[in-house]
Write a protein that holds these residues in place. Structure first.
Motif, short mmCIF file in Angstrom:
data_model
loop_
_atom_site.label_atom_id
_atom_site.label_comp_id
_atom_site.label_asym_id
_atom_site.label_seq_id
_atom_site.Cartn_x
_atom_site.Cartn_y
_atom_site.Cartn_z
N LYS A 63 0.84 -1.20 0.00
CA LYS A 63 0.00 0.00 0.00
C LYS A 63 0.88 1.26 0.00
O LYS A 63 1.36 1.70 1.04
CB LYS A 63 -0.94 -0.02 1.21
CG LYS A 63 -1.96 -1.15 1.16
CD LYS A 63 -2.84 -1.17 2.40
CE LYS A 63 -3.93 -2.22 2.28
NZ LYS A 63 -3.38 -3.58 2.12
N CYS A 64 1.10 1.78 -1.20
CA CYS A 64 1.82 3.05 -1.37
C CYS A 64 0.97 3.87 -2.33
O CYS A 64 0.90 3.56 -3.52
CB CYS A 64 3.21 2.81 -1.92
SG CYS A 64 4.17 4.31 -2.16
N ASN A 65 0.30 4.87 -1.81
CA ASN A 65 -0.77 5.51 -2.56
C ASN A 65 -0.36 6.76 -3.33
O ASN A 65 -1.17 7.63 -3.60
CB ASN A 65 -1.92 5.86 -1.61
CG ASN A 65 -2.53 4.62 -0.97
OD1 ASN A 65 -2.71 3.60 -1.65
ND2 ASN A 65 -2.82 4.68 0.32
N LYS A 66 0.91 6.87 -3.69
CA LYS A 66 1.34 8.03 -4.46
C LYS A 66 0.82 7.94 -5.89
O LYS A 66 0.90 6.89 -6.54
CB LYS A 66 2.87 8.12 -4.48
CG LYS A 66 3.50 8.43 -3.13
CD LYS A 66 4.99 8.60 -3.27
CE LYS A 66 5.66 8.75 -1.91
NZ LYS A 66 5.19 9.95 -1.20
N SER A 67 0.33 9.06 -6.40
CA SER A 67 -0.09 9.13 -7.80
C SER A 67 1.11 9.38 -8.69
O SER A 67 2.22 9.71 -8.21
CB SER A 67 -1.10 10.26 -7.98
OG SER A 67 -0.48 11.52 -7.78
N ILE A 68 0.92 9.25 -9.99
CA ILE A 68 2.01 9.54 -10.93
C ILE A 68 2.47 10.99 -10.78
O ILE A 68 3.68 11.28 -10.80
CB ILE A 68 1.57 9.25 -12.38
CG1 ILE A 68 1.40 7.72 -12.57
CG2 ILE A 68 2.58 9.80 -13.38
CD1 ILE A 68 0.86 7.31 -13.92
N ASP A 69 1.53 11.92 -10.59
CA ASP A 69 1.90 13.33 -10.39
C ASP A 69 2.72 13.52 -9.12
O ASP A 69 3.67 14.32 -9.08
CB ASP A 69 0.66 14.21 -10.35
CG ASP A 69 0.01 14.36 -11.72
OD1 ASP A 69 0.67 14.07 -12.73
OD2 ASP A 69 -1.17 14.76 -11.77
#
Length: 285
Positions: free
Chosen positions: A62-68
């Motif tokens: 669970k690593c919820n970073k978006s591409i942006d």
């Protein structure tokens, strides 16, 4: 001095530390990417990070970073390092538990690590001056989920060492049906009668970003036919040209396989034409 990123902090690389109970250290329980930057501009940033997101989902990390958000983090990392051309290594492990236990632990924070290292300028689009490669071949003995870019690379490392110890730059792998899969650290292409051919994407190969940029660029250009299909090792050994591809190599021409010349033993004209098309389009992805 190289500046790295670790869990929210930018710091000198030599000061970065993780717990010995980090599951990336204990189990290779993590996902990584390597993104090339030329003149501080990335190649294939969005597909690289989407592949990382897909790999994390496959491992249930669970690593919820978006591409942006990844772009913001890595742009800041590049800004803190000197130079123009970089490879950026990005690594997310499941994190550190309080014990060593095979099952996925609950309520642990992933370890997020990145650092930038200098890379050379791209090879010239010139078959007379480009650096050619030699490779060997062997049966692929890695695990059966090579489509996941896991940090658990021991199988790849052992195969690479086998090729390296024999005096070659890489080693091409084939399955028990004598079908080409990929290299130990790269994807593979052959050329026969002007057609560029590469194995299909399945669990036997990594869905390479450079591989995909090459295929999409050639199809968009339309001047060189390209096929994704099963490739036998007999076809590889009788190919006019062989290429190995990765983010660090881009498109590397192979002139010897198992000590025998590929085609006429020289870098081929299709490589030069395809590399020019790729070079013109690589920043569009």
């Amino acid at each position: 001095m190289s500046i790295a990123y670790l869990n929210g902090t930018y710091l000198p690389l030599e000061e970065a530390r993780i717990s010995p109970l980090d599951r990336g250290f204990l189990f290779g329980d993590g996902i990584y990417e390597v993104i090339p930057y030329y003149n501080r501009k990335p190649v294939g940033f969005a597909p690289h990070m989407q592949r990382m997101i897909n790999g994390l989902a496959a491992l249930e990390i669970k690593c919820n970073k978006s591409i942006d958000e990844w772009r913001e983090l890595l742009d800041a990392l590049i800004a803190k390092n000197d130079g123009d051309n970089f490879g950026v290594y990005v690594h997310v492990s499941r994190g550190a538990d309080t014990k060593r236990f095979h099952a996925y632990p609950e309520n642990v924070e992933p370890t997020v690590f990145a650092f930038a290292f200098g890379i050379k300028d791209p090879e010239p689009v010139d078959r007379a001056t480009v650096h050619p490669y030699t490779v060997s071949s062997t049966q692929d003995l890695r695990w059966k989920r090579c489509n996941i870019k896991s940090t658990a690379l021991l199988g790849n490392v052992m195969h690479f060492q086998q090729g390296y110890a024999s005096g070659n730059n890489e080693i091409l792998l084939y399955n028990d049906k004598n079908e080409l899969t990929e290299g130990s650290s790269c994807n593979a292409f052959i050329v026969k009668d002007g057609v560029v051919i590469t194995p299909i994407e399945d669990n036997q190969i990594l869905p390479g970003i450079t591989r995909r940029i090459i295929i999409d660029s050639l199809k968009a250009d339309g001047s060189i036919p390209v096929e994704e299909r099963t490739v036998t090792m007999d076809e590889v050994r009788n190919a006019d040209e062989i290429w190995i591809t990765s983010s660090s190599k881009e498109i590397a021409p192979v002139v010897k396989l198992d000590g025998n010349p590929v085609g006429n033993g020289e870098v081929g004209p299709v490589w030069e034409a395809a590399f020019r098309i790729y070079t013109d389009r690589k920043f569009d992805f």
